[in-house]
Design a protein around this motif. Structure first.
Motif, PDB file in Angstrom:
ATOM      1  N   LYS A 147     -14.114  14.680  50.937  1.00 45.61           N
ATOM      2  CA  LYS A 147     -15.565  15.151  51.438  1.00 45.61           C
ATOM      3  C   LYS A 147     -16.322  15.152  49.862  1.00 45.61           C
ATOM      4  O   LYS A 147     -17.305  14.804  49.641  1.00 45.61           O
ATOM      5  CB  LYS A 147     -15.505  16.398  51.881  1.00 45.61           C
ATOM      6  CG  LYS A 147     -17.133  16.839  52.476  1.00 45.61           C
ATOM      7  CD  LYS A 147     -16.859  18.154  53.131  1.00 45.61           C
ATOM      8  CE  LYS A 147     -18.243  18.437  53.259  1.00 45.61           C
ATOM      9  NZ  LYS A 147     -18.414  19.933  54.077  1.00 45.61           N
ATOM     10  N   ASP A 148     -15.513  15.877  48.808  1.00 42.97           N
ATOM     11  CA  ASP A 148     -16.305  16.006  47.502  1.00 42.97           C
ATOM     12  C   ASP A 148     -16.452  14.692  46.816  1.00 42.97           C
ATOM     13  O   ASP A 148     -17.316  14.511  46.231  1.00 42.97           O
ATOM     14  CB  ASP A 148     -15.350  16.883  46.629  1.00 42.97           C
ATOM     15  CG  ASP A 148     -14.989  18.195  47.290  1.00 42.97           C
ATOM     16  OD1 ASP A 148     -16.152  18.758  47.940  1.00 42.97           O
ATOM     17  OD2 ASP A 148     -14.169  18.946  47.067  1.00 42.97           O
ATOM     18  N   GLU A 201     -19.420  12.967  48.424  1.00 44.18           N
ATOM     19  CA  GLU A 201     -20.589  13.602  47.827  1.00 44.18           C
ATOM     20  C   GLU A 201     -21.021  13.367  46.367  1.00 44.18           C
ATOM     21  O   GLU A 201     -22.105  12.963  46.002  1.00 44.18           O
ATOM     22  CB  GLU A 201     -20.541  15.172  47.987  1.00 44.18           C
ATOM     23  CG  GLU A 201     -20.584  15.528  49.493  1.00 44.18           C
ATOM     24  CD  GLU A 201     -20.451  17.063  49.489  1.00 44.18           C
ATOM     25  OE1 GLU A 201     -20.297  17.585  48.803  1.00 44.18           O
ATOM     26  OE2 GLU A 201     -20.580  17.490  50.871  1.00 44.18           O
ATOM     27  N   GLY A 225     -21.847   9.641  46.055  1.00 45.66           N
ATOM     28  CA  GLY A 225     -23.037   9.227  46.846  1.00 45.66           C
ATOM     29  C   GLY A 225     -22.688   7.932  47.989  1.00 45.66           C
ATOM     30  O   GLY A 225     -23.527   7.130  48.103  1.00 45.66           O
TER      31      GLY A 225
END
Length: 364
Positions: free
Chosen positions: A41-42, A45, A48
């Motif tokens: 997830k990191d 993010e 992008g």
């Protein structure tokens, strides 16, 4: 996912290179950061991208290595490379690197450097990686094929493979060879990390306690192995081992598959053979030790017992080899040879044809 230190270093080089397209660098960061333990997830993010994109490039790297990160780049122009260059890349990949390179197999970078240095052909390692993926070429996982210049190649191939596929009734077939200069290496504790290209790589001190020569005989019919370590390798030690290898098969016809070494044809060996007409030598073609089944066993021994072993003396190494042979013989199984002589010779003819085409293309 877990990465080795070498993989992590290669990925760091990839993502920091000015010659690498941004999308390729992003894919490299996905894999690198995953290897460093960051959450998907990191990663998504920070870069992008979507979660499926993170999963896709992790999976592609796991399956294909760096070549898997090449992929298709929508909107990005591919290198415009002549068809003959592509053919040259494929041909070189399928051949053993020239002796002067010091390489056992090609990497994409080394092949790109070689083409530029020797032939003035400039292609990126990304282009080579794409060809390897498209042609399913994996030189780091597969062996190479060495052409023999033996004028009696076809006859010897037929002779040896004939023994494997259809041995004479009641006869024993032994595959014999020597693995020379087996090193007793003592790997000490890792020394301090050495900084290299913004990464740390731990190295080891190696203490060499000498070498030994392993003589081994594989019973092709049963898979059992007889082995003996000797400090030297000459006609006398070979003959002594040969006598030991054939002794359990007294009273039978014995066929021995051998490489073309001078120690196998000394006057003493020839004299002994003349006194033992039930023992027959069959020589593999020059430069074709891969036909000798004991070479398969040597490879297994090296991978499973020697390569990563730590031996504080020659005696420790010799004991390790003896223990491995004893363990092997407890559940010995013969190797299954499936290739016929015609199939092997057809492959050789194909390789020879490709080599001739390669030479002609270079001349023209």
């Amino acid at each position: 996912m877990e990465l080795s230190m070498e993989q992590a270093a290669e990925l760091r080089e990839l993502v920091s290179s000015r010659d690498v397209p941004a999308d390729i660098a992003t894919r490299g960061r996905i894999v690198l950061w995953s290897g460093e333990g960051r959450r998907r997830k990191d990663i998504a993010e920070l870069l992008g991208v979507s979660l499926p994109t993170v999963d896709r490039w992790k999976r592609r790297y796991a399956e294909h290595g760096l070549a898997g990160l090449e992929g298709d780049r929508p909107g990005g122009a591919r290198e415009q490379v002549p068809a003959r260059v592509r053919a040259r890349v494929i041909a070189l990949t399928r051949m053993t690197p020239p002796p002067g390179t010091g390489l056992s197999h090609w990497s994409t970078r080394e092949l790109a450097k070689y083409l530029k240095r020797t032939e003035g052909v400039t292609v990126s390692w990304h282009y080579i990686a794409r060809i390897w993926r498209e042609e399913n070429l994996k030189p780091h996982r597969s062996g190479t094929f060495k052409l023999s210049k033996d004028p009696a190649f076809a006859e010897k191939v037929a002779d040896v493979i004939g023994l494997y596929l259809d041995p004479p009734g009641g006869a024993v077939v032994l595959s014999i060879d020597e693995k020379t200069q087996v090193q007793a290496l003592d790997r000490t504790q890792p020394v301090l990390p050495v900084a290299f290209a913004a990464t740390e790589k731990r190295t080891h001190d190696y203490v060499r306690h000498g070498t030994t020569n392993l003589f081994a005989a594989l019973d092709v019919g049963t898979g059992e192995v007889i082995g003996e370590c000797k400090p030297n390798r000459n006609g006398a030690t070979f003959l002594a081992f040969l006598k030991k290898a054939v002794k359990p098969h007294a009273g039978k016809e014995i066929h021995v598959v051998l490489d073309n070494l001078s120690t196998h044809t000394t006057p003493e060996v020839k004299a002994w053979l003349s006194k033992n007409p039930h023992i027959h030598f069959h020589f593999t073609p020059v430069g074709s030790s891969w036909l000798n089944q004991i070479e398969i066993w040597f490879g297994i021994l090296t991978r499973q017992s020697i390569r990563r072993g730590t031996f504080s003396s020659i005696n420790v190494l010799v004991k390790q080899i003896r223990d491995y042979i004893n363990s092997w013989n407890e559940e010995a199984q013969p190797f299954t040879w499936t290739a016929t002589a015609d199939e092997v010779l057809a492959k050789v003819r194909l390789v020879q044809t490709n080599v001739r085409k390669l030479v002609n293309n270079n001349v023209n």
